[in-house]
Write a protein that holds these residues in place. Structure first.
Motif, mmCIF file in Angstrom:
data_model
loop_
_atom_site.group_PDB
_atom_site.id
_atom_site.type_symbol
_atom_site.label_atom_id
_atom_site.label_comp_id
_atom_site.label_asym_id
_atom_site.label_seq_id
_atom_site.Cartn_x
_atom_site.Cartn_y
_atom_site.Cartn_z
ATOM 1 N N ILE A 1 -0.032 19.870 46.128
ATOM 2 C CA ILE A 1 0.319 18.483 45.839
ATOM 3 C C ILE A 1 -0.596 17.537 46.605
ATOM 4 O O ILE A 1 -1.287 17.931 47.552
ATOM 5 C CB ILE A 1 1.796 18.183 46.166
ATOM 6 C CG1 ILE A 1 2.073 18.365 47.675
ATOM 7 C CG2 ILE A 1 2.711 19.091 45.339
ATOM 8 C CD1 ILE A 1 3.475 17.963 48.099
ATOM 9 N N SER B 1 2.592 12.536 46.652
ATOM 10 C CA SER B 1 3.737 13.398 46.377
ATOM 11 C C SER B 1 4.362 13.900 47.672
ATOM 12 O O SER B 1 5.591 13.973 47.797
ATOM 13 C CB SER B 1 3.304 14.590 45.525
ATOM 14 O OG SER B 1 2.829 14.171 44.263
ATOM 15 N N ARG C 1 8.211 13.201 48.939
ATOM 16 C CA ARG C 1 9.159 14.243 49.328
ATOM 17 C C ARG C 1 9.706 13.972 50.732
ATOM 18 O O ARG C 1 10.894 14.214 51.005
ATOM 19 C CB ARG C 1 8.474 15.616 49.271
ATOM 20 C CG ARG C 1 8.131 16.045 47.856
ATOM 21 C CD ARG C 1 7.403 17.385 47.802
ATOM 22 N NE ARG C 1 7.139 17.782 46.418
ATOM 23 C CZ ARG C 1 6.633 18.955 46.058
ATOM 24 N NH1 ARG C 1 6.324 19.860 46.990
ATOM 25 N NH2 ARG C 1 6.439 19.237 44.772
ATOM 26 N N GLN D 1 11.583 9.698 45.829
ATOM 27 C CA GLN D 1 11.852 10.473 44.627
ATOM 28 C C GLN D 1 13.273 11.012 44.754
ATOM 29 O O GLN D 1 13.844 11.031 45.846
ATOM 30 C CB GLN D 1 10.861 11.622 44.460
ATOM 31 C CG GLN D 1 11.025 12.763 45.470
ATOM 32 C CD GLN D 1 10.416 14.045 44.957
ATOM 33 O OE1 GLN D 1 9.207 14.234 45.029
ATOM 34 N NE2 GLN D 1 11.253 14.925 44.436
#
Length: 296
Positions: free
Chosen positions: A109, A113, A117, A177
């Motif tokens: 990733i 990203s 996370r 996210q």
């Protein structure tokens, strides 16, 4: 695994005890920082808020430590006097910590990203802290301070361009996210959904799991098969070598995944780590074909 001899258990204990020590020594030898030119350094240099990446690294490192300690706790539980029930829930913690650390250190990733996370994990953690304070009847000052921390984390995420994570009513349920369930992360990062569901069944007290993994029937001629005139099947705790071996290998493989990912991401001495891993998994009698560090 069914053909394993009793001698395998002490050999597995020795391998796993030394494994954690060798991984710890490997980490100490590499230092705290990623190597110059590593993917970690490149991401940090290019990302607009480098401290968010350092936070992700810090969380992952803490999770690796948790996973490693639970591996050594597992070893203690399968050392006399053995704990043939508790050892299963101990490995459940190995899977949870290792999967989250791997999720953060995943070399496939990008920085955006990774930080997304990290925000998701932090939001879940602070939300659980808030629920704990509420359940314990904490004072209003602690409640407001914790709520503000959530707002501050979301503010940082929004400034970086992450969209609000809200439901149809506009209520926040994530940051950066949406946080996947533990089962999803474990399936994605470790491919251990089946084992995790089995371990969770033990942790949740389901008798069919505890009985099948940690007990055996007592021969009817050894003891009266009734209680107060009611016919029963009696059981006693037992050590099932093949299942404990399966459990130990699962713990070892899970713990290895984030350690290997961190080594790649930080561009540490992969050759030294591979030597440690191969030596340990030779002792565990693991076939080379499943040693993922030779294929990634």
């Amino acid at each position: 695994m069914s053909a394993l001899k009793p001698q395998y258990l002490p050999a597995m204990r020795e391998a796993l005890s030394g494994f954690y020590d060798e991984i710890r020594n490997f980490h100490t030898g590499q230092g705290l920082d990623p190597a110059p030119g590593s993917p970690a350094v490149s991401e940090q240099a290019a990302f607009p808020r480098p401290e968010s990446l350092v936070t992700a690294w810090s969380i992952a490192t803490q999770l690796i430590e948790s996973s490693g300690e639970h591996v050594t706790a597992f070893v203690k539980m399968i050392t006399a006097p053995m704990e043939p029930i508790a050892c299963w829930t101990c490995v459940r913690s190995v899977l949870e910590s290792s999967s989250l650390a791997s999720w953060l250190l995943d070399p496939s990733i990008d920085a955006r990203s990774r930080v997304g996370r990290e925000f998701a994990i932090r939001y879940e953690g602070i939300k659980q802290q808030l629920k704990l304070i509420q359940a314990a009847g904490g004072n209003d000052s602690d409640l407001q301070s914790t709520k503000k921390r959530i707002d501050d984390v979301e503010h940082d995420a929004l400034k970086l361009g992450y969209p609000p994570i809200v439901n149809k009513k506009g209520k926040r349920f994530g940051i950066g996210q949406e946080m996947p369930a533990a089962t999803e992360v474990i399936k994605l990062m470790l491919d251990e959904e089946v084992m995790y569901r089995l371990l969770s069944a033990v942790a949740h007290g389901h008798g069919w799991t505890i009985r099948s993994l940690s007990f055996k029937p007592v021969p009817e001629d050894a003891i009266s098969p009734d209680v107060g005139g009611v016919p029963v099947t009696r059981f006693e705790k037992t050590v099932k070598i093949d299942r404990l071996a399966w459990l130990g290998l699962t713990a070892a493989m899970a713990f290895t995944k984030p350690v290997w990912y961190k080594c790649r991401y930080f561009a540490w001495d992969a050759g030294r780590l591979i030597a440690v891993l191969d030596r340990t998994f030779d002792q565990l009698q693991v076939k080379p074909a499943v040693r993922f560090w030779h294929n990634e």
